[in-house]
Design a protein around this motif. Structure first.
Motif, mmCIF file in Angstrom:
data_model
loop_
_atom_site.group_PDB
_atom_site.id
_atom_site.type_symbol
_atom_site.label_atom_id
_atom_site.label_comp_id
_atom_site.label_asym_id
_atom_site.label_seq_id
_atom_site.Cartn_x
_atom_site.Cartn_y
_atom_site.Cartn_z
ATOM 1 N N TYR A 1 0.611 -1.357 0.640
ATOM 2 C CA TYR A 1 0.343 0.141 0.151
ATOM 3 C C TYR A 1 0.889 1.044 -0.022
ATOM 4 O O TYR A 1 2.556 1.227 0.871
ATOM 5 C CB TYR A 1 -0.342 -0.174 0.933
ATOM 6 N N ASN A 2 0.805 2.399 -1.234
ATOM 7 C CA ASN A 2 1.677 4.003 -1.504
ATOM 8 C C ASN A 2 0.883 4.451 0.222
ATOM 9 O O ASN A 2 -0.356 4.634 -0.632
ATOM 10 C CB ASN A 2 1.490 3.618 -2.270
ATOM 11 N N LEU A 3 1.604 4.785 1.086
ATOM 12 C CA LEU A 3 0.392 5.937 1.728
ATOM 13 C C LEU A 3 0.355 7.056 0.851
ATOM 14 O O LEU A 3 -0.549 8.177 1.921
ATOM 15 C CB LEU A 3 1.265 6.086 3.184
ATOM 16 N N LYS A 4 1.086 7.649 -0.384
ATOM 17 C CA LYS A 4 0.936 8.824 -0.888
ATOM 18 C C LYS A 4 -0.093 8.885 -1.352
ATOM 19 O O LYS A 4 -0.537 9.896 -1.324
ATOM 20 C CB LYS A 4 2.830 9.325 -1.545
ATOM 21 N N THR A 5 -0.159 7.909 -2.044
ATOM 22 C CA THR A 5 -0.852 7.495 -3.288
ATOM 23 C C THR A 5 -2.493 7.436 -2.439
ATOM 24 O O THR A 5 -3.190 7.218 -3.468
ATOM 25 C CB THR A 5 -0.699 7.279 -4.502
ATOM 26 N N GLY A 6 -2.525 6.541 -1.616
ATOM 27 C CA GLY A 6 -3.479 5.564 -1.445
ATOM 28 C C GLY A 6 -3.870 4.674 -2.250
ATOM 29 O O GLY A 6 -5.119 3.930 -1.807
ATOM 30 N N LYS A 7 -3.495 4.168 -2.755
ATOM 31 C CA LYS A 7 -3.757 2.565 -4.133
ATOM 32 C C LYS A 7 -2.573 1.662 -2.976
ATOM 33 O O LYS A 7 -1.654 1.294 -2.558
ATOM 34 C CB LYS A 7 -2.669 2.871 -5.091
ATOM 35 N N GLU A 8 -3.556 0.614 -2.943
ATOM 36 C CA GLU A 8 -2.746 -0.486 -2.891
ATOM 37 C C GLU A 8 -2.577 -1.567 -3.998
ATOM 38 O O GLU A 8 -3.031 -1.286 -4.673
ATOM 39 C CB GLU A 8 -4.104 -1.634 -2.069
ATOM 40 N N PHE A 9 -1.527 -2.387 -4.018
ATOM 41 C CA PHE A 9 -1.110 -3.455 -5.258
ATOM 42 C C PHE A 9 -0.925 -4.733 -4.295
ATOM 43 O O PHE A 9 -0.101 -4.812 -3.555
ATOM 44 C CB PHE A 9 0.058 -2.429 -5.648
ATOM 45 N N PRO A 10 -0.575 -6.116 -5.737
ATOM 46 C CA PRO A 10 -0.043 -7.355 -5.115
ATOM 47 C C PRO A 10 1.650 -6.925 -5.908
ATOM 48 O O PRO A 10 2.047 -6.134 -6.484
ATOM 49 C CB PRO A 10 -0.975 -7.535 -6.588
ATOM 50 N N ILE A 11 2.120 -7.257 -4.706
ATOM 51 C CA ILE A 11 3.345 -8.053 -5.056
ATOM 52 C C ILE A 11 3.978 -9.659 -5.605
ATOM 53 O O ILE A 11 4.512 -9.857 -6.009
ATOM 54 C CB ILE A 11 3.981 -7.438 -3.158
ATOM 55 N N CYS A 12 3.069 -10.523 -4.505
ATOM 56 C CA CYS A 12 3.035 -11.638 -5.495
ATOM 57 C C CYS A 12 2.259 -12.296 -4.916
ATOM 58 O O CYS A 12 1.603 -12.295 -4.081
ATOM 59 C CB CYS A 12 3.938 -12.657 -4.129
ATOM 60 N N THR A 13 1.382 -12.630 -5.730
ATOM 61 C CA THR A 13 -0.269 -13.617 -6.227
ATOM 62 C C THR A 13 0.230 -14.935 -6.412
ATOM 63 O O THR A 13 -0.707 -15.289 -7.363
ATOM 64 C CB THR A 13 -0.997 -12.776 -6.107
ATOM 65 N N LYS A 14 1.168 -15.193 -6.347
ATOM 66 C CA LYS A 14 1.841 -16.643 -7.627
ATOM 67 C C LYS A 14 0.977 -17.806 -6.359
ATOM 68 O O LYS A 14 0.094 -17.913 -5.091
ATOM 69 C CB LYS A 14 3.508 -16.461 -7.058
ATOM 70 N N THR A 15 0.907 -19.225 -6.856
ATOM 71 C CA THR A 15 0.272 -20.297 -6.521
ATOM 72 C C THR A 15 1.516 -20.759 -5.149
ATOM 73 O O THR A 15 2.866 -20.782 -4.861
ATOM 74 C CB THR A 15 0.459 -21.397 -7.341
ATOM 75 N N GLY A 16 0.627 -21.466 -3.899
ATOM 76 C CA GLY A 16 1.231 -21.120 -2.659
ATOM 77 C C GLY A 16 1.219 -20.461 -2.093
ATOM 78 O O GLY A 16 1.493 -19.021 -2.256
ATOM 79 N N THR A 17 2.382 -20.322 -1.116
ATOM 80 C CA THR A 17 2.419 -18.813 0.084
ATOM 81 C C THR A 17 3.134 -18.655 -0.044
ATOM 82 O O THR A 17 4.384 -19.445 0.571
ATOM 83 C CB THR A 17 1.888 -20.077 1.353
ATOM 84 N N GLN A 18 2.805 -17.182 0.160
ATOM 85 C CA GLN A 18 3.957 -15.953 0.606
ATOM 86 C C GLN A 18 3.670 -15.591 1.461
ATOM 87 O O GLN A 18 2.542 -15.050 2.188
ATOM 88 C CB GLN A 18 4.087 -15.002 -0.829
ATOM 89 N N GLU A 19 4.391 -15.511 2.919
ATOM 90 C CA GLU A 19 4.532 -14.733 3.958
ATOM 91 C C GLU A 19 5.366 -13.880 4.559
ATOM 92 O O GLU A 19 6.628 -14.292 4.058
ATOM 93 C CB GLU A 19 3.544 -15.626 5.223
ATOM 94 N N ASN A 20 5.713 -13.661 6.079
ATOM 95 C CA ASN A 20 6.542 -12.301 6.589
ATOM 96 C C ASN A 20 7.182 -11.883 5.435
ATOM 97 O O ASN A 20 8.348 -12.046 5.323
ATOM 98 C CB ASN A 20 7.581 -13.588 6.708
#
Length: 172
Positions: free
Chosen positions: A50-69
């Protein structure tokens, strides 16, 4: 469900960052970018920003399997990725280029942290949990602490790496 919120110390105001269904967790921040683990896709945890300046959310990684931390420094976000075991991956969010593996050995790598060009993590090779690092510029991996016992959850700032450590031989 868990959500991501912020608080502006100057204005004294709390504000929502992400309140999507299914919950979010483990936020990290650098500059005006907030990153987190997102559970909106069920068991397939993803990394969002999430960009605090623009107020926009964006995906960084949505691949198959779990991504965390996730962890962030500058334009680089790193995370623990379960697409083929548990390994450390990264992405430059300024260019939104391809994700890149940072370290993908046979045993699991978990709990990444980043400062500058150095990524550190807990590594489960050799029958224990130890702290290793990787220089993004030189593409070289290096051990930090491989003592007997268990080292977990590293953090890095400048030239200093700290971690949670249990050395059983000190407690006998």
């Amino acid at each position: 469900e868990w959500d991501i919120y912020g608080y502006n110390l100057k204005t004294g105001k709390e504000f929502p960052i992400c309140t999507e269904k299914e919950g979010q967790g483990r936020p990290a921040i650098y500059g005006h970018i907030v990153v987190w683990t997102d559970f909106r896709n069920g068991d397939n945890n993803d990394i969002y920003g999430y960009n605090l300046k623009t107020g926009k959310e964006f995906p960084i990684c949505t691949k198959t399997g779990t991504q965390e931390n996730p962890a962030i420094y500058g334009d680089i976000v790193v995370w623990q990725d379960y697409r083929n075991g548990s390994h450390i991956y990264g992405r430059n969010i300024r260019t939104m280029g391809e994700e890149f593996p940072i370290f993908t050995e046979k045993e699991d790598q978990i709990e990444p942290a980043i400062y500058g060009d150095i990524v550190v993590w807990t590594d489960l090779r050799n029958g224990g949990s130890h702290i290793y690092g990787y220089d993004l510029r030189t593409r070289q991996e290096f051990p930090i602490c491989t003592d007997e016992g268990y080292q977990l959850w590293p953090a890095i700032y400048g030239d200093i790496v700290v971690w949670y450590d249990y050395k059983p031989y000190l407690h006998e």
